[in-house]
Enzyme design. Structure first.
Site: not given
Length: 240
Positions: A17, A66
């Protein structure tokens, strides 16, 4: 902490991340951050499995959610997976490590699936370690798919409800791997984001503000040092 005092976890999972924020801080497009993150991914994979002796490394590189991102960014990531991830597989193959993928194949482009299949076929006989890329992955989807598969076997008569236990459930997950010992999340966020919920039942969590493109070897060692300090009772009274 001296190296000889480190306890090396068998299974480390990393939520990759911070790539986009890393790029934004430098007034660059997200693609630059993803490329920097990929370069770091290669380094950490090599270091964790090859040098530090981690047996299983699971990497959350693309979630089912995503796909809701900008189409151009998703397309760039798919190009990255299809064209560049093979280099990791080739290096892991030289080191005797197996490459796996966890997640749903549905929705992925054929060129990505071809790259995944190439990497798994190339490394299928290797035994020294496992690198598990979680791509188009969501833990709720994984558990849903496992329940559907088990229900199908019960319906067919090859499995009875009384036979269903934790081992049966684990055998129907995307990959039957050891439980996660250490979960690392970069970028300062402190949540699992639908990642390996079953496998992390007794995992130690380590959260760091470092954005993933900056998460280097000393950062990884810092996570190992913190893990080594933890008292892992696993629901019992004695230190593990």
């Amino acid at each position: 902490m001296p190296n000889e005092e480190l306890r090396i976890p068998q299974h480390v999972a990393i939520i990759v991340d911070g790539n986009r924020r890393w790029a934004r801080q430098r007034f660059m497009p997200a693609s630059v951050g993803h490329k920097a993150g990929f370069d770091r991914l290669k380094e950490i994979t090599r270091y964790a499995v090859g040098d530090r002796g981690v047996k299983v490394l699971s990497l959350y590189v693309f979630s089912t959610e995503n796909f809701s991102r900008d189409a151009k960014e998703v397309g760039y990531l798919m190009d990255l997976f299809a064209n560049n991830f093979r280099t990791i597989a080739e290096e892991m193959n030289e080191r005797g490590c197996q490459v796996l993928f966890s997640g749903r194949r549905e929705g992925l482009q054929q060129r990505v699936l071809d790259a995944m299949d190439y990497m798994m076929e190339l490394t299928k006989d290797n035994k020294k370690g496992i690198v598990n890329f979680c791509l188009n992955y969501g833990s709720r989807a994984e558990l849903t798919d496992a329940v559907r598969a088990i229900a199908g076997e019960v319906q067919q008569g090859s499995l009875t409800p009384e036979q269903i236990d934790e081992k049966i459930i684990e055998s129907h997950l995307y990959r039957d791997l050891p439980p996660v010992d250490l979960m690392i999340r970069t970028s300062g966020e402190e949540r699992l984001s639908n990642f390996l919920l079953w496998q992390c039942a007794y995992a130690e969590f380590y959260f760091t503000p470092v954005l993933f493109p900056d998460f280097d070897k000393p950062c990884f060692d810092k996570a190992l040092e913190e893990y080594s300090r933890r008292d892992r009772r696993m629901g019992g009274n004695t230190k593990k």
